[in-house]
Design a protein around this motif. Sequence first.
Motif, mmCIF file in Angstrom:
data_model
loop_
_atom_site.group_PDB
_atom_site.id
_atom_site.type_symbol
_atom_site.label_atom_id
_atom_site.label_comp_id
_atom_site.label_asym_id
_atom_site.label_seq_id
_atom_site.Cartn_x
_atom_site.Cartn_y
_atom_site.Cartn_z
ATOM 1 N N THR A 185 0.787 -1.165 -0.135
ATOM 2 C CA THR A 185 -0.422 0.465 0.109
ATOM 3 C C THR A 185 0.980 1.283 -0.279
ATOM 4 O O THR A 185 1.911 1.347 0.924
ATOM 5 N N PRO A 186 0.899 2.275 -0.779
ATOM 6 C CA PRO A 186 1.420 3.413 -1.291
ATOM 7 C C PRO A 186 1.342 4.177 -0.165
ATOM 8 O O PRO A 186 -0.069 5.007 0.523
ATOM 9 N N SER A 187 2.083 4.781 0.862
ATOM 10 C CA SER A 187 1.899 6.159 1.941
ATOM 11 C C SER A 187 1.981 7.058 1.569
ATOM 12 O O SER A 187 2.328 7.083 0.250
ATOM 13 N N VAL A 188 1.747 8.023 2.266
ATOM 14 C CA VAL A 188 1.300 9.326 1.935
ATOM 15 C C VAL A 188 1.414 10.044 2.655
ATOM 16 O O VAL A 188 1.118 10.188 3.859
ATOM 17 N N SER B 93 9.730 -18.418 -24.453
ATOM 18 C CA SER B 93 8.477 -19.523 -24.408
ATOM 19 C C SER B 93 7.113 -19.314 -24.327
ATOM 20 O O SER B 93 6.090 -19.874 -24.661
ATOM 21 N N ARG B 94 7.181 -18.342 -25.678
ATOM 22 C CA ARG B 94 6.276 -17.832 -26.064
ATOM 23 C C ARG B 94 5.099 -17.293 -25.072
ATOM 24 O O ARG B 94 3.824 -17.132 -25.460
ATOM 25 N N THR B 95 6.240 -16.913 -24.312
ATOM 26 C CA THR B 95 5.064 -16.168 -22.902
ATOM 27 C C THR B 95 3.967 -14.776 -23.600
ATOM 28 O O THR B 95 5.149 -13.776 -24.028
ATOM 29 N N ARG B 96 3.157 -14.653 -23.150
ATOM 30 C CA ARG B 96 2.461 -13.598 -23.394
ATOM 31 C C ARG B 96 2.072 -12.679 -22.117
ATOM 32 O O ARG B 96 0.623 -12.942 -21.698
ATOM 33 N N THR B 97 2.464 -11.491 -21.696
ATOM 34 C CA THR B 97 2.341 -11.076 -20.258
ATOM 35 C C THR B 97 2.185 -9.969 -20.262
ATOM 36 O O THR B 97 2.533 -9.145 -21.446
ATOM 37 N N LEU B 98 1.094 -9.180 -19.311
ATOM 38 C CA LEU B 98 0.925 -7.965 -19.373
ATOM 39 C C LEU B 98 0.502 -7.269 -18.166
ATOM 40 O O LEU B 98 0.155 -8.269 -17.312
ATOM 41 N N GLU B 99 1.846 -7.213 -16.895
ATOM 42 C CA GLU B 99 1.339 -6.598 -16.302
ATOM 43 C C GLU B 99 1.445 -4.755 -15.868
ATOM 44 O O GLU B 99 1.038 -4.543 -16.862
ATOM 45 N N LEU B 100 0.089 -4.454 -14.969
ATOM 46 C CA LEU B 100 -0.095 -3.441 -14.827
ATOM 47 C C LEU B 100 -0.236 -2.815 -13.654
ATOM 48 O O LEU B 100 0.225 -4.068 -12.285
ATOM 49 N N ARG B 101 -0.051 -1.522 -12.959
ATOM 50 C CA ARG B 101 -0.097 -1.234 -11.477
ATOM 51 C C ARG B 101 -0.515 0.179 -11.347
ATOM 52 O O ARG B 101 -0.165 0.989 -12.271
ATOM 53 N N TYR B 102 -1.833 0.615 -11.126
ATOM 54 C CA TYR B 102 -2.619 1.426 -11.166
ATOM 55 C C TYR B 102 -2.219 2.057 -9.426
ATOM 56 O O TYR B 102 -2.240 1.087 -8.424
ATOM 57 N N ARG B 103 -1.752 3.254 -9.472
ATOM 58 C CA ARG B 103 -1.270 4.205 -8.087
ATOM 59 C C ARG B 103 -2.198 5.056 -7.918
ATOM 60 O O ARG B 103 -2.294 6.357 -9.076
ATOM 61 N N GLN B 104 -3.228 5.496 -6.634
ATOM 62 C CA GLN B 104 -3.890 6.509 -6.364
ATOM 63 C C GLN B 104 -3.907 7.460 -4.943
ATOM 64 O O GLN B 104 -3.663 6.604 -4.405
ATOM 65 N N ALA B 105 -3.481 8.997 -4.772
ATOM 66 C CA ALA B 105 -3.520 8.967 -3.588
ATOM 67 C C ALA B 105 -4.772 10.113 -3.668
ATOM 68 O O ALA B 105 -5.355 10.697 -4.700
ATOM 69 N N PHE B 106 -4.873 9.667 -2.766
ATOM 70 C CA PHE B 106 -6.555 10.813 -2.230
ATOM 71 C C PHE B 106 -6.119 11.069 -0.923
ATOM 72 O O PHE B 106 -5.098 11.968 -0.406
ATOM 73 N N ARG B 107 -7.373 12.333 -0.431
ATOM 74 C CA ARG B 107 -6.965 13.346 -0.154
ATOM 75 C C ARG B 107 -6.825 12.563 1.436
ATOM 76 O O ARG B 107 -5.669 13.348 2.561
ATOM 77 N N ASN B 108 -7.571 11.550 2.316
ATOM 78 C CA ASN B 108 -7.626 11.129 3.834
ATOM 79 C C ASN B 108 -6.169 9.257 3.187
ATOM 80 O O ASN B 108 -6.764 8.883 4.136
ATOM 81 N N GLY B 109 -5.980 8.831 2.252
ATOM 82 C CA GLY B 109 -5.671 7.962 1.967
ATOM 83 C C GLY B 109 -4.838 7.846 0.419
ATOM 84 O O GLY B 109 -4.325 8.452 -0.667
ATOM 85 N N ALA B 110 -4.641 6.700 -0.230
ATOM 86 C CA ALA B 110 -4.116 6.211 -0.955
ATOM 87 C C ALA B 110 -4.500 4.502 -0.956
ATOM 88 O O ALA B 110 -4.879 3.746 -0.425
#
Length: 789
Positions: free
Chosen positions: A76-79, A316-333
């Motif tokens: 969990t990202p700190s804010v 090995s012909r792997t097809r991988t898609l990785e995603l990371r989404y982060r968002q901060a708010f006034r009271n958390g993240a």
Amino acid sequence: MARKRQNGGAARAALLAAVLLPGAALGQSLTADGQTLPIYEESGSLFEGPAGPALAPTEDSDSNARFADGTEAAQTPSVARPGSVRIQGSGDGDAASPATLLADQVTLDSENRLTASGGVVIWHRGARLIASRVIYDNDSGAATIEGPIHLTQPARAGTSQETIVIADSAQLDPNMQDGILRGARLVLAREMQLAARQMRRSENGAVTRLDNVVASSCQICAEDPIPLWEIRARSITHDSRTRKLHFDHPQFRALGLPIASLPWLTAPDPTVERMTGFLRPQFRTTSGLGFGIKLPYFITLGDHADLTVTPYVAASRTRTLELRYRQAFRNGAMEWNGAVSRDDIEQGETRGYLFGAGRFELPRGYLLGFQIQMASNRAYLLDYDISDADRLWSGITLDRVRRDRMVMARIGNYESLRDDEPDEFTPSVVADALWKRRWTPDRIGGIASLEWSLHAHRRSSGEDVVGRDMARGSVSLDWQRSEILPGGVLGKVEGRVDADIYRINQDSDYEDWVARADPTLAAELRWPLARHSGGVTHIIEPVAQLIWSPEREAEDDVPNEDSRLIEFDEGNLFSLDRFPGWDARETGWRANLGVGWTRIDPAGWSIGLTAGRVFRSDPEPAFDGTGPLAGKRSDWLLSATYQGANGLALVNRALFDDSFSISRNELRLGWFQPGLQVSAGYLWLDSDESENRELDVSELTMAGGWQVAQGWWATTETRYDFTADRAQKAQLGLEYRNECVTVEMSVQRRFTSSDELRADTSFDLGIRLGGFGQQKAGPGTVARRACLR
């Protein structure tokens, strides 16, 4: 003799000291890992500056950050807390403010030209210009500067905003903002160096263009003019507003040899921490996937959110898609990580995972958190080096902690990835709630505490016994008081009452409803003795504790679901109850006896010993006749600690019977110095059926890092199972860092295998060039090369 003259011409001539220096505005930024920096701006503050991104830098998930139930906590990202401020640099000021001119000679001729010569130094708006001669024409507004020219901002020296301009000569336009510098060199943040025959400034000094330019962050010496790497281009344009470098027909060279050419290239300058663009690629080779490459692309979505998209392609012909989404708010993240893959390991199958976590502040000091963890199977998490977790937990939490009270609530779903834990026979939905308060009673003194707790869990199976569902409500009232008795003896009395009510379903071995109450009384005596001689302090403290609670009736028995793993160490030697949960409690007469000794040396090191044992009037039935606490006499507990002034720390605790047969032993070592970091541990456990341990445990774990040489930092990690006579995990890493490049290599071997898991070896390689975006400082030293003179 130095003279100082302040007039309109001198002020305008001195203005070039500020306008030549490219602006270094603070704002969004990018690191090599797409990290973001938390900065909040407080309105009305005396210290002003542009607002920065609200998300905190991402840290690697700590494999040891686990809940008490064994599940792994998601990242969990700190804010940053609101109210943080940034101090405005001294280089900002009024463009029309007067300048300070120092020179050996200042003249104003008949053609209305101002000439300053001989050790010219001009200070204006925090900028310092050093030159041999400055000529300013009041009629045309043009300025000619003869070098060598050296332009800096001393207030920003040593920071990421520092910029240095060096040139042979310069010619400014009438607006005193734009112009041409010849034989110029631009140094950004003391990292990226750009050398060109000519440098032109335009758009009121915001854009700097260098023609026939060479760029590098490596050390360049006269006796060795070929850097480790360099980029040659027809031109490089630096925009101080966007803090980007635009390369026209760049050619990348390593050790003077051409490697690659591109028609154009855009990159962040060294002051940038967060910006949309490609991050450094990662090369990875594994036994199952073969050689592959990851190429992450970082996307900023304003100051408070970002997205990282990472395609992963392997042999090995792997097809991988990785995603990371982060968002901060006034009271958390919050942060979400996930991936979806199709590879040759499981033909025709689509596998993936999703981990999400967030934490938010609510009114009155409450904290609300959530966590979501889903995965196709454990093999997927290990194949793609995502996590070592073998149990996943998804749910929400609510808690508030104050000095004298605590509230905690948690409800969620468990998913076991272990072969020996079928999901239908393990609790899936689990809910807990706890409220606790401590206070000091007015009349009787001491410390009192009141605790309420609720618990419920449900299994998906409908079978009798193995599909058991339970719910429990408990209340506990505790009071204790300590007094100093004659002779320096410390006495304490304590009383506690625990009451529970259970609802048990789908288990014919127990009643559907069970209510019980367990009172406990205890008295304790401690006699701390201290001696100080020759700077050495000895402290010895014998302790005796007598405890009583009534024997439990057979009809009060309940299934033991939360108190199966029992610890016995110096931390709970003098506890009223050593069971970790509520389902089982110690009963009957018992005495906890022990003694502690500590030696504190003036040289800065100390050593301590603790020994103790538990005696009972009758064996405790809840221990099932096994373990170090079973029988009328427990095993002996002996613990030793050492803390050295050189960073070395040792802890060893052992449990053994009267025949000195060791049932449990744990040794931990830590040694932390600037060039050496070692953490190691050895664990021995006898087999115990009550704890579902059919075989003895003999295991060694070790992790370390050390400075091999200047700029070289090595790491190692291993886990060896002596019972199985094989390693479970081994890892070796090596990192080299100098002023312009960082190379990271690691090889890891996982030896464990089963029907679902297989042994695997992986090799990772990452190369990062210095000078493009701000970069985190790593462990160890940096190989600093110097020119021979």
